[in-house]
Design a protein around this motif. Structure first.
Motif, short mmCIF file in Angstrom:
data_model
loop_
_atom_site.label_atom_id
_atom_site.label_comp_id
_atom_site.label_asym_id
_atom_site.label_seq_id
_atom_site.Cartn_x
_atom_site.Cartn_y
_atom_site.Cartn_z
N GLY A 66 0.81 -1.21 0.00
CA GLY A 66 0.00 0.00 0.00
C GLY A 66 0.85 1.26 0.00
O GLY A 66 0.35 2.35 -0.25
N LEU A 67 2.13 1.11 0.32
CA LEU A 67 3.05 2.24 0.34
C LEU A 67 4.28 1.91 -0.50
O LEU A 67 4.64 0.75 -0.67
CB LEU A 67 3.51 2.53 1.78
N GLU A 125 5.14 6.97 0.34
CA GLU A 125 3.93 7.56 -0.19
C GLU A 125 3.01 6.45 -0.67
O GLU A 125 3.42 5.30 -0.81
CB GLU A 125 4.24 8.56 -1.31
N GLU A 126 1.76 6.79 -0.93
CA GLU A 126 0.78 5.81 -1.36
C GLU A 126 1.21 5.14 -2.66
O GLU A 126 1.68 5.80 -3.58
CB GLU A 126 -0.59 6.46 -1.56
N THR A 133 -0.34 3.69 -5.58
CA THR A 133 -1.67 3.66 -6.19
C THR A 133 -1.96 2.39 -6.98
O THR A 133 -3.11 2.06 -7.21
CB THR A 133 -1.89 4.89 -7.09
N LEU A 180 -4.33 -1.04 0.85
CA LEU A 180 -4.31 0.38 1.24
C LEU A 180 -3.02 0.68 1.99
O LEU A 180 -2.32 -0.23 2.45
CB LEU A 180 -5.51 0.69 2.13
N GLY A 181 -2.72 1.95 2.15
CA GLY A 181 -1.50 2.37 2.82
C GLY A 181 -1.40 1.91 4.26
O GLY A 181 -0.30 1.76 4.79
N ARG A 217 -7.22 -1.88 -1.64
CA ARG A 217 -7.32 -0.71 -2.50
C ARG A 217 -7.96 -1.07 -3.85
O ARG A 217 -8.64 -0.26 -4.47
CB ARG A 217 -5.94 -0.11 -2.77
#
Length: 109
Positions: free
Chosen positions: A64-65, A77-78, A80, A85-86, A92
């Protein structure tokens, strides 16, 4: 442009000749869940037609990161494209997992 499905199937089948010997294959690098993109659409179609020899799937990235470094500084950072998810507590990309699971595929272990 990836090309038509026939070209993609020929290319993949040529590269996964071990499937003819009964060896399982694992599909990776799906890319995205966007049906407008040829590679995703053709990969899913290939998996549908050849599901009896596909052992599972791997997807980059699960994270996620993502780690970034620049000018002697680093941070996260995320991610994408990540499945998670982060906070690593949720998904996600639920559409991707749902679509792959609808084919009977499970993550490779």
């Amino acid at each position: 442009q990836v090309g038509g499905y026939d070209l993609v199937e020929w290319t993949l089948s040529d590269r996964v000749a071990p499937q003819k010997a009964g060896w399982p294959i694992v599909i990776t690098e799906f890319g995205t869940d966007n049906d407008e993109l040829a590679w995703w659409r053709h990969s899913i179609r290939y998996a549908e037609y050849h599901s009896s020899v596909i052992a599972g799937f791997a997807y980059w990235a699960i994270d996620g990161l993502k780690y970034k470094a620049e000018n002697n500084e680093s941070w996260y950072e995320e991610e994408t494209w990540g499945l998670l998810l982060g906070d690593y507590q949720g998904v996600r990309q639920p559409k991707i997992l749902t679509r792959l699971e609808s084919l009977g595929l499970q993550p490779a272990t």
